[in-house]
Structures are given as C-alpha cells and as structure tokens.
Scaffold this active site. Sequence first.
Site, PDB file in Angstrom:
ATOM      1  N   ILE A 168       0.819  -1.225   0.000  1.00 16.79           N
ATOM      2  CA  ILE A 168       0.000   0.000   0.000  1.00 16.79           C
ATOM      3  C   ILE A 168       0.847   1.268   0.000  1.00 16.79           C
ATOM      4  CG2 ILE A 168      -2.071  -1.043   1.014  1.00 16.79           C
ATOM      5  CD1 ILE A 168      -1.154  -0.014   3.756  1.00 16.79           C
ATOM      6  N   GLY A 169       2.169   1.117   0.023  1.00 10.45           N
ATOM      7  CA  GLY A 169       3.033   2.294  -0.022  1.00 10.45           C
ATOM      8  C   GLY A 169       4.487   1.885  -0.145  1.00 10.45           C
ATOM      9  N   LYS A 170       5.318   2.845  -0.567  1.00  5.66           N
ATOM     10  CA  LYS A 170       6.750   2.584  -0.722  1.00  5.66           C
ATOM     11  C   LYS A 170       7.545   3.789  -0.261  1.00  5.66           C
ATOM     12  CE  LYS A 170       8.344   0.594  -4.424  1.00  5.66           C
ATOM     13  NZ  LYS A 170       8.627   0.314  -5.851  1.00  5.66           N
ATOM     14  N   SER A 172      12.017   5.038   0.660  1.00  6.74           N
ATOM     15  CA  SER A 172      13.398   4.802   0.251  1.00  6.74           C
ATOM     16  C   SER A 172      14.035   3.625   0.986  1.00  6.74           C
ATOM     17  CB  SER A 172      14.231   6.065   0.469  1.00  6.74           C
ATOM     18  OG  SER A 172      14.066   6.552   1.779  1.00  6.74           O
ATOM     19  N   PHE A 173      13.437   3.173   2.112  1.00 12.20           N
ATOM     20  CA  PHE A 173      14.024   2.070   2.869  1.00 12.20           C
ATOM     21  C   PHE A 173      13.241   0.765   2.736  1.00 12.20           C
ATOM     22  CE2 PHE A 173      15.239   5.684   5.835  1.00 12.20           C
ATOM     23  CZ  PHE A 173      16.467   5.857   5.228  1.00 12.20           C
ATOM     24  N   LYS A 175       8.883  -0.978   2.216  1.00 17.96           N
ATOM     25  CA  LYS A 175       7.489  -0.912   1.785  1.00 17.96           C
ATOM     26  C   LYS A 175       6.552  -0.877   2.995  1.00 17.96           C
ATOM     27  CE  LYS A 175       8.560  -3.852  -2.220  1.00 17.96           C
ATOM     28  NZ  LYS A 175       8.373  -2.928  -3.336  1.00 17.96           N
ATOM     29  N   VAL A 176       5.322  -0.441   2.734  1.00 21.61           N
ATOM     30  CA  VAL A 176       4.246  -0.534   3.720  1.00 21.61           C
ATOM     31  C   VAL A 176       3.227  -1.515   3.161  1.00 21.61           C
ATOM     32  CG1 VAL A 176       2.503   0.683   5.059  1.00 21.61           C
ATOM     33  CG2 VAL A 176       4.622   1.861   4.421  1.00 21.61           C
ATOM     34  N   LYS A 191       4.998  -1.508   8.273  1.00 18.27           N
ATOM     35  CA  LYS A 191       6.099  -0.842   7.566  1.00 18.27           C
ATOM     36  C   LYS A 191       7.334  -1.723   7.710  1.00 18.27           C
ATOM     37  CE  LYS A 191       8.164   3.796   7.305  1.00 18.27           C
ATOM     38  NZ  LYS A 191       8.066   5.168   7.861  1.00 18.27           N
ATOM     39  N   ASP A 286       7.734  18.030   8.176  1.00 17.31           N
ATOM     40  CA  ASP A 286       7.469  17.530   6.818  1.00 17.31           C
ATOM     41  C   ASP A 286       5.975  17.425   6.537  1.00 17.31           C
ATOM     42  OD1 ASP A 286       8.318  16.713   4.292  1.00 17.31           O
ATOM     43  OD2 ASP A 286       8.343  14.590   4.829  1.00 17.31           O
TER      44      ASP A 286
END
Length: 496
Positions: A168-170, A172-173, A175-176, A191, A286
């Site tokens: 469901i997400g990516k 730099s270290f 994936k989720v 995560k 952020d």
Amino acid sequence: MQRDCTMDYKESCPSVSIPSSDEHREKKKRFTVYKVLVSVGRSEWFVFRRYAEFDKLYNSLKKQFPAMALKIPAKRIFGDNFDPDFIKQRRAGLNEFIQNLVRYPELYNHPDVRAFLQMDSPRHQSDPSEDEDERSTPKPHSTSRNINLGPTGNPHAKPSDFDFLKVIGKGSFGKVLLAKRKLDGKFYAVKVLQKKIVLNRKEQKHIMAERNVLLKNVKHPFLVGLHYSFQTTEKLYFVLDFVNGGELFFHLQRERSFPEPRARFYAAEIASALGYLHSIKIVYRDLKPENILLDSMGHVVLTDFGLCKEGIAISDTTTTFCGTPEYLAPEVIRKQPYDRTVDWWCLGAVLYEMLYGLPPFYCRDVAEMYDNILHKPLNLRPGVSLTAWSILEELLEKNRQNRLGAKEDFLEIQNHPFFESLSWTDLVQKKIPPPFNPNVAGPDDIRNFDAVFTEETVPYSVCVSSDYSIVNASVLEADDAFVGFSYAPPSEDLFL
C-alpha cells in the site's frame, strides 16, 4: 548484470514512483504532466515530466542499452489522449519504465537519467543523515557500527504472525503492507525496512526517532499509532494503525480543491496534532498532503515521522535542511536556524493548497519556486472568506518571528477567528462529524490507495523469518545495530 544499490556508485539507489498526473494548458495547448516522486536517502523531491520527455529518454537509452529491453507505452495516434482510463494506463506504463531505470546502477547513474530525475541539482545534495546542529558536535572515536538504541521490547513477534495481503506504499528504505494478524484477524499497516539499506545510509538515528515519536502518538486521536515493533536479522517491522480513507493528496488531486468548511475542518485536526507534538517538544518538519491520511470516518491522521526533530522546546532552534520543496519555509531555504513555527508555515501552505488547488508559491522550476517563497508576495485570490485570507497571511508570514504561533504556539492558532465556529474540545473528542466520508467497505478496503502500489506483488522475503545459522556476518552486525528496536505495549494492551 549487477543490481546492488549499495556498492561504489555515485550515491544511494534512488526510489521512484509516479503518484499522479495533471492536465495543463500552455498557449492554448492542452497536455498531461506526470508527477514523479524521487527519493534518495533522506532527500525527496518531485519532478514534473510530459510524455514526450519520457519518450526522448527512452529513445536515448534503448540505443545505448539494447540488451535491457526497456519499453514505454506507445504513442497514441487516434483517440482521446485525455481519456481518464488511457491516462491511468499510460501512467502505470511510465511508472514501470522508471522503476526499471533505478534497478540498474548502469542506468540510474547515466547522465540522461540523472538529469531527467534532477539527481545532480544542488538543492538535492544535502545529506541529512545527521542534523546540521549535531555535525558540529565532536563525536567519540568509534570503530564499530554497533549501537544500543534503547530498551529491548517483546522479542516474540515474527513475520509469520501475519498474512501480508497488499503493498500500500513505498519509501526509500522499504514498503508498507496491509497485513492481517492470524491470531485475531485484525488488519494493520506494517512498515518493513531493510536493515542493510538503513545502515549503509547511516539512518539508525532517524529510524529510532520515528519509533520514539510513534510510541508517544497513542495519546492523540489525529496521529497514527504504533502497536508494536519487531525485527528479524534482515528487516525492521513497524506494526501501525491501518488507515484506509486515503491520502489527503489523493482526494485533493481528484477534487482539485475543497470548500472552505471542509478545509477548515482538516486544518483544525492537523493543527491539533501539531500542537500535541509541540507540547512534547517535537517539531514535525514535513507536513504535506501525502503525509496526511483520512481514516474510515473521514478524520485526519498524520503519519510518517522520519523527519521529526525531538527535544525542541518553545525557544529552541535547529538548522537541518529537510522537507519537501513546495512546503519549505523561507528560513529553511536560507539554512537559517528555525523553530516550531516551521510547522505553522507548512500548515498555511497545506491550507492554501486545499482552498486554491496548488501550494502558495508553486512553480515547476524548483529554483524559481524557492525564489518565490523567499521574495514573492502571497497571492490571495477571491473565493474564500476574509478570515481565511487573514490566517493564510499570518501563517505564511516570511519572518518566522512575526508568524502566527511564534509567541504562544498552538494557542494562537486555536484563537484565530478562522476557527471561531469550531469547538476544539468537541474536535479532539471526534464529536464533530467529518464533512466527507470516504465510504470504505470494510477494514481491508484499499480502494483509496494508488494502484501503482496495490498491483505490486507482495515480496516473499517480508513474510519469513531469517535463520541465524545461514546469515552472514554483515547481517548479524546489522542486527546488533538495532538492539532495542523491538517494542511491545503492556501485556493487557497487546492484542486489543
């Protein structure tokens, strides 16, 4: 062909994706622009490219690397180039093309690719692996990468406790992933981070800072919470709330802008979350629509705490250059000391984008956008209330000492006339009905996540525990470096 992203190349392997596209007009011509998200280490930026620019890069590379069998979606000779299904299909194809580019050092270090992704732009060269204010502090000599990062938690959790269902997400270290716990059938966002990449980029401090912030978030309704964390010899796992109403960015892209009452509601919940972080001496740093999620009922949930700075009291400052270009405060761009008011600038930028559809000083050319942030007057167009104009002017004040929140922090935001119609007590208790309901079908509904992620195959490696007897020394050293990462809540809360 070698695919090692950590060998002696110019820098860390980049991570890329195309989260969205948008329609633009220039001199009466209509065209689609694709928004490319590029992450290298802790630096992250957007590059905006038209299909013709992808095509030019493709034609250049296919001649030089014929064995790579690169491909992009073909040009469309007939039909509607602005058909939503066509654009979605083309975006997926272009995303696959750039994903292939960053798999091979020969490609992602090629001058044409680096120029396309703006990897050599000076504004993307800062190394935030250490905060600027910490670099000047002498460090004791050390010959080991092994560090103790906190108290040891529950070592019993393991990847096989979960069914990993979807990406469901990516980042730099790693994936989720959406995961279902086998014990009770509950859904979580897990995560998963690669220890080796974290170590090579010297990011242990930021990972543990994120964990520490997450542990404090359980006390606030608009911050994502950490249920527990654990590790294998190769990976770190954060078990987080699964929030499936979609990113604010996702809904904003689809609707262009929000009516003022809806924008006010989101801004209030975001401000409440920031105020809580400030109260425990944390600056978020952020804030952007991509880091703001909606839960299944439509309430805000702030996520991604990798850039948080701990230990900042109301009069303290820090100097690290970090954040996302569109939302950077002037003092950050100037590399001047900044304080908590940097978060209130970001709130103003997000509120402006919710009301008007674009960040306040937006420009495709990032250098020009930085100049706009530093020098251009704020452009407030008709269509919003006078109190909205007022709070935008006060939050987007270029001098941080005169910015709303400079003196009494969150209290000043609460007392602004823009929020006069809200009860902050009712807001925090979630007694105010959200103005928009994402209408999710259930706890595992992923319709509000980008298909670029959800159509990926779940890597088998995240689902298994490594055997200590077969790992090499460098992996064991990585495991030592994260002593204290594992965390479990009090036993009575563990399986709530």
